[in-house]
Enzyme design. Structure first.
Site, short mmCIF file in Angstrom:
data_model
loop_
_atom_site.label_atom_id
_atom_site.label_comp_id
_atom_site.label_asym_id
_atom_site.label_seq_id
_atom_site.Cartn_x
_atom_site.Cartn_y
_atom_site.Cartn_z
N LYS A 52 0.60 -1.23 0.06
CA LYS A 52 -0.13 0.08 -0.18
C LYS A 52 0.84 0.78 -0.09
O LYS A 52 0.53 2.44 -1.15
CB LYS A 52 -1.26 0.25 1.45
CG LYS A 52 -2.09 -1.03 0.87
CD LYS A 52 -2.76 -1.29 2.43
CE LYS A 52 -3.89 -2.30 2.25
NZ LYS A 52 -4.97 -2.83 2.87
N GLN A 96 -4.90 -1.55 9.60
CA GLN A 96 -4.07 -2.80 9.10
C GLN A 96 -4.94 -3.75 10.30
O GLN A 96 -4.68 -4.16 11.43
CB GLN A 96 -2.87 -2.60 8.35
CG GLN A 96 -2.63 -4.13 8.01
CD GLN A 96 -3.35 -4.60 6.69
OE1 GLN A 96 -3.09 -3.12 6.18
NE2 GLN A 96 -3.81 -5.55 6.07
N ASP A 119 -10.69 2.90 4.21
CA ASP A 119 -10.58 1.05 4.10
C ASP A 119 -12.92 1.38 3.38
O ASP A 119 -13.05 -0.26 3.25
CB ASP A 119 -10.88 0.56 4.75
CG ASP A 119 -9.67 -0.33 4.84
OD1 ASP A 119 -9.10 -0.48 3.79
OD2 ASP A 119 -8.65 -0.19 6.24
N1 GUN Z 1 -6.85 -6.89 6.42
C1 GUN Z 1 -6.79 -7.56 5.51
N2 GUN Z 1 -7.46 -6.84 4.27
C2 GUN Z 1 -7.85 -5.11 5.02
C3 GUN Z 1 -7.97 -3.95 4.34
O1 GUN Z 1 -8.36 -4.29 3.34
N3 GUN Z 1 -7.76 -3.35 4.69
C4 GUN Z 1 -7.32 -3.52 6.22
N4 GUN Z 1 -7.48 -1.87 7.28
N5 GUN Z 1 -6.49 -4.14 6.54
C5 GUN Z 1 -7.29 -5.16 6.00
#
Ligand code: GUN
Length: 293
Positions: A52, A96, A119
């Site tokens: 990311k 996350q 998100d």
């Molecule tokens: N863990 C797995 N996929 C995601 C996501 O899209 N966002 C976040 N914050 N955590 C994750």
């Protein structure tokens, strides 16, 4: 059979975003700024967050990574979220997941200002999206919708079977596919671990989205000729063939299913790269205050 190349589409979209950011900056605005909170050292989460941050660089965004050990308390995490909510230099941020067991994930999600929730996990964004109001869309469903759009996969009046009912993939995707729009206007069936007729439902599907996290769950005998198959699975299985010692494995028995399909996404290189791009799109929307002022 046409392979849906999520990697290529994601590279193209990142280029489009970088062009928009260059325009913003040329007009005297600052580049969008994404912050990410990472707790602990889980290998999968480390990789996702690193990807990311890297994507932010490609898009011309500013990014900030905030790390905590997995001994962090819920109060400390809530304080960090409060700080980001109040920080006008941050357009959007993510925490996350998964978080350590002593932390209430839902409480953390709901502490995030929904106007910075890139998100799309906050109940306000989930609710608004489900009734078709402008909102930050959850990244994986938004990425799948974009792939269907860019490959002109027909969804109108088609039977879509979504396998999996998670809050971040199955449910929001089912909602988006039901919208009066394209991609959408589909007849959607959601099947899950308690369903007794998964095979029968899949055999009547024009499109199957597999999002349950069980490697090679969808086998050729469950897919009719000409169906489109979208594989959301990303289970890390040990492998001696890769440098990391892991290999990403999808929910679809690709080698046997692919020959029957009109379209299919590979793993890796299908839905995965699109998920990150959806986060970038949401960050651009947050930076340009396109959804919430
Ligand atoms: N863990 C797995 N996929 C995601 C996501 O899209 N966002 C976040 N914050 N955590 C994750």
């Amino acid at each position: 059979m046409q392979l849906i190349d999520g990697k290529a589409v994601s590279e193209q979209i990142k280029k489009e975003i970088a062009e928009e950011v260059a325009l913003m900056v040329a007009h005297g605005k600052r580049a969008p700024h994404l912050a990410a909170i990472l707790v602990g050292h889980d290998g999968g989460s480390e990789t996702y967050v690193a990807n990311k941050v890297k994507a932010c660089g490609v898009c011309g965004f500013k990014s900030t990574l905030i790390r905590f050990e997995d001994t962090v308390t819920e109060v400390e995490l809530l304080e960090a979220i409060d700080g980001l909510n109040k920080d006008d230099s941050v357009d959007g941020f993510i925490v996350q997941l998964p978080l350590p067991k002593h932390i209430d994930e839902q409480k953390i999600i709901e502490a995030i200002d929904y106007r910075k929730d890139v998100d799309g996990f906050h109940p306000i964004n989930v609710g608004r999206a489900s009734i078709g109001l402008p909102a930050f869309l959850s990244a994986t469903p938004a990425g799948i919708i974009e792939l269907l759009r860019r490959y002109n996969v027909e969804t109108r009046g088609k039977h879509v079977v979504v396998i999996g009912r998670s809050n971040i993939v199955g449910k929001p995707l089912a909602n988006l596919l039901m919208r009066k729009d394209y991609p959408g206007d589909a007849t959607v069936t959601v099947v899950h671990s308690r369903s007794t007729d998964i095979r029968e439902q899949c055999l009547s599907a024009d499109i199957i989205v597999c999002a349950l996290g069980k490697p090679h769950f969808l086998t050729a005998d469950m897919v009719r000729e000409g169906a489109a198959v979208i594989d959301v699975g990303t289970t890390r299985v040990p492998s001696t063939l890769t440098k990391s010692g892991f290999k990403l494995t999808g929910d679809v028995d690709f080698d046997n299913v692919a020959p029957k399909c009109s379209f299919i996404t590979p793993v890796p290189g299908g839905v995965g790269p699109m998920t990150i791009v959806s986060l970038m799109k949401n960050t651009l929307l947050a930076g340009s205050k396109a959804i919430y002022k």
